[in-house]
Design a protein around this motif. Structure first.
Motif, PDB file in Angstrom:
ATOM      1  N   LEU A  37       0.847  -1.194   0.000  1.00 32.26           N
ATOM      2  CA  LEU A  37       0.000   0.000   0.000  1.00 32.26           C
ATOM      3  C   LEU A  37       0.880   1.240   0.000  1.00 32.26           C
ATOM      4  CD1 LEU A  37      -2.373  -0.931   2.985  1.00 32.26           C
ATOM      5  CD2 LEU A  37      -2.681  -1.491   0.567  1.00 32.26           C
ATOM      6  N   MET A  38       0.502   2.231  -0.812  1.00 31.16           N
ATOM      7  CA  MET A  38       1.158   3.540  -0.731  1.00 31.16           C
ATOM      8  C   MET A  38       0.088   4.613  -0.704  1.00 31.16           C
ATOM      9  SD  MET A  38       3.793   5.659  -3.160  1.00 31.16           S
ATOM     10  CE  MET A  38       2.419   6.227  -4.170  1.00 31.16           C
ATOM     11  N   ILE A  39       0.138   5.505   0.277  1.00 28.65           N
ATOM     12  CA  ILE A  39      -0.802   6.621   0.316  1.00 28.65           C
ATOM     13  C   ILE A  39      -0.192   7.769  -0.480  1.00 28.65           C
ATOM     14  CG2 ILE A  39       0.028   7.533   2.556  1.00 28.65           C
ATOM     15  CD1 ILE A  39      -3.016   8.160   3.121  1.00 28.65           C
ATOM     16  N   GLN A  40      -1.005   8.354  -1.381  1.00 29.52           N
ATOM     17  CA  GLN A  40      -0.488   9.371  -2.314  1.00 29.52           C
ATOM     18  C   GLN A  40      -0.566  10.782  -1.729  1.00 29.52           C
ATOM     19  OE1 GLN A  40      -2.940   8.236  -5.814  1.00 29.52           O
ATOM     20  NE2 GLN A  40      -1.003   7.879  -6.854  1.00 29.52           N
ATOM     21  N   HIS A  41      -0.297  10.908  -0.442  1.00 31.11           N
ATOM     22  CA  HIS A  41      -0.378  12.210   0.224  1.00 31.11           C
ATOM     23  C   HIS A  41       0.758  12.329   1.237  1.00 31.11           C
ATOM     24  CE1 HIS A  41      -4.480  12.537  -1.400  1.00 31.11           C
ATOM     25  NE2 HIS A  41      -4.560  11.255  -1.108  1.00 31.11           N
ATOM     26  N   THR A  42       1.098  13.557   1.614  1.00 31.44           N
ATOM     27  CA  THR A  42       2.159  13.770   2.599  1.00 31.44           C
ATOM     28  C   THR A  42       1.618  14.430   3.869  1.00 31.44           C
ATOM     29  OG1 THR A  42       2.788  15.899   1.645  1.00 31.44           O
ATOM     30  CG2 THR A  42       3.917  13.968   0.776  1.00 31.44           C
ATOM     31  N   ALA A 126     -10.884  13.129   0.640  1.00 31.70           N
ATOM     32  CA  ALA A 126     -10.861  11.825  -0.023  1.00 31.70           C
ATOM     33  C   ALA A 126      -9.399  11.473  -0.265  1.00 31.70           C
ATOM     34  CB  ALA A 126     -11.636  11.880  -1.329  1.00 31.70           C
ATOM     35  N   ARG A 127      -8.900  10.466   0.432  1.00 30.30           N
ATOM     36  CA  ARG A 127      -7.487  10.085   0.356  1.00 30.30           C
ATOM     37  C   ARG A 127      -7.330   8.920  -0.605  1.00 30.30           C
ATOM     38  NH1 ARG A 127      -4.423  14.184   2.129  1.00 30.30           N
ATOM     39  NH2 ARG A 127      -4.804  14.758   4.307  1.00 30.30           N
ATOM     40  N   GLN A 128      -6.268   9.004  -1.409  1.00 29.25           N
ATOM     41  CA  GLN A 128      -6.011   7.974  -2.422  1.00 29.25           C
ATOM     42  C   GLN A 128      -4.900   7.034  -1.966  1.00 29.25           C
ATOM     43  OE1 GLN A 128      -8.133   8.090  -5.012  1.00 29.25           O
ATOM     44  NE2 GLN A 128      -8.942   9.893  -3.954  1.00 29.25           N
ATOM     45  N   ILE A 129      -5.175   5.749  -2.048  1.00 31.53           N
ATOM     46  CA  ILE A 129      -4.172   4.728  -1.731  1.00 31.53           C
ATOM     47  C   ILE A 129      -4.006   3.820  -2.947  1.00 31.53           C
ATOM     48  CG2 ILE A 129      -3.690   2.683  -0.304  1.00 31.53           C
ATOM     49  CD1 ILE A 129      -5.136   4.124   2.000  1.00 31.53           C
ATOM     50  N   VAL A 130      -2.750   3.608  -3.368  1.00 28.80           N
ATOM     51  CA  VAL A 130      -2.477   2.676  -4.465  1.00 28.80           C
ATOM     52  C   VAL A 130      -2.129   1.322  -3.850  1.00 28.80           C
ATOM     53  CG1 VAL A 130      -1.134   2.231  -6.550  1.00 28.80           C
ATOM     54  CG2 VAL A 130      -1.535   4.584  -5.827  1.00 28.80           C
TER      55      VAL A 130
ATOM     56  N   GLY C 110       1.740  10.510  -5.726  1.00 27.26           N
ATOM     57  CA  GLY C 110       0.747  11.571  -5.791  1.00 27.26           C
ATOM     58  C   GLY C 110       1.367  12.830  -6.411  1.00 27.26           C
ATOM     59  N   THR C 111       0.513  13.744  -6.815  1.00 26.79           N
ATOM     60  CA  THR C 111       0.953  14.975  -7.497  1.00 26.79           C
ATOM     61  C   THR C 111       2.011  15.743  -6.714  1.00 26.79           C
ATOM     62  OG1 THR C 111      -1.340  15.129  -8.236  1.00 26.79           O
ATOM     63  CG2 THR C 111       0.075  17.078  -8.605  1.00 26.79           C
ATOM     64  N   TRP C 112       1.855  15.789  -5.391  1.00 22.82           N
ATOM     65  CA  TRP C 112       2.740  16.622  -4.571  1.00 22.82           C
ATOM     66  C   TRP C 112       3.790  15.811  -3.845  1.00 22.82           C
ATOM     67  CZ3 TRP C 112       1.696  21.032  -6.506  1.00 22.82           C
ATOM     68  CH2 TRP C 112       0.386  21.358  -6.869  1.00 22.82           C
ATOM     69  N   GLN C 113       4.007  14.566  -4.286  1.00 27.62           N
ATOM     70  CA  GLN C 113       4.988  13.707  -3.603  1.00 27.62           C
ATOM     71  C   GLN C 113       6.311  13.616  -4.347  1.00 27.62           C
ATOM     72  OE1 GLN C 113       2.674  10.003  -3.187  1.00 27.62           O
ATOM     73  NE2 GLN C 113       2.750  10.298  -0.972  1.00 27.62           N
TER      74      GLN C 113
END
Lengths: 135, 135, 135
Positions: A37-42, A126-130, C110-113
């Motif tokens: 899992l990778m969350i696409q946010h910081t 809405a958080r995106q996880i790959v 993600g866009t900002w990562q």
């Protein structure tokens, strides 16, 4: 196999996503393998934590909020509000990616483990996880 | 390939599991690939740390104990004793899963790196680690 | 596929390695898969952080330096200088391995990562990162 999960969060705290991830694993049909899992946010992160007593998650949240408070005079990155920089620090101290073995077409988690999306912004989104699954 | 490791821990601190993991990699016969470890507990964790001077591990343990002390008035999750909630926090700040490349049928660790099971409970127990190995 | 990256760091702080990793992914020709990074050191680490405003990275660095200062009386592991033990602690609190899904032959960030090598020693050096790529 790549799958995208969109998880709405109501605000700060640990949100259980074990069921959502388990469902992707189940539908993959893969018996033995690895689920990453990778969350696409910081400003949000991932953690594996106790799934039994909710007080453990509440204490985790309180403790981290005390370690990384808002309105610290050290912060210069404040354009998006007082919870912006604390969110990045909290994300750096926890996990952005997790890799969980799959056994018998199920996540090989321990009995008391759940997978959590840790929202660090006051207002959720809405958080995106790959999700990547392979043998 | 999935393999289960059971590691007895004598108590708090960093316990070297490099040899145990290297052995699983060796027996897999896989020349080039990835070895993923997940500890099936939320009061112990995994870390890759210096394997040379034991003073580095002792200082890590002392530092983390000072950052996350027992008997903090903030804790409400205290049923299992004073070391229960600190253990969950320490696990959240370190790693539950690690993925280590395999090259020439060996873990591609740096010269001074070892893999450690970090026991956070005062009294150790038999800790379970799931190992996934693939090309 | 295993690839070795050597990254020179000029000193403490977060150094953007996204382009270097993206290049390895591109040349692998793999459309969908997983890219795992492991840094072969215990006094530097890896993190995925905001790539837009550099002030976020500066604040991260300042905050971590305040949490883990040099010359703490607790340290006994001091042979390599005042930045030695703080470096190991900072590495333990951040990440040594990261696994990033690949989609359309690109890192599914993600866009900002961005992906950063976090140098914790005052004086940088040539840091080695092992990259594993598979479907």
């Amino acid at each position: 196999m790549i799958h995208q999960l969109s998880i709405p969060t109501p605000g700060q705290g640990l949100h259980d996503i074990t069921g959502r991830v388990a469902d992707v694993v189940h539908r993959s049909g893969i018996d033995e393998g690895l689920c990453t899992l990778m969350i696409q946010h910081t400003s949000a992160s991932l953690t594996i934590q106790e799934n039994a007593d909710p007080s453990a998650r509440r204490d985790l949240e309180s403790w981290l909020n005390r370690l990384v408070p808002e309105n610290d005079a050290l912060y210069t990155h404040t354009d998006e509000g007082p919870d912006d920089m604390p969110s990045h620090i909290k994300a750096a101290l926890t996990a952005t990616t997790l890799s969980i073995p799959i056994s018998d077409n199920r996540l090989a988690l321990g009995t008391w483990q759940g997978i959590y999306l840790w929202e660090h912004r006051r207002r959720g989104s809405a958080r995106q996880i790959v999700v990547h699954i392979a043998r």
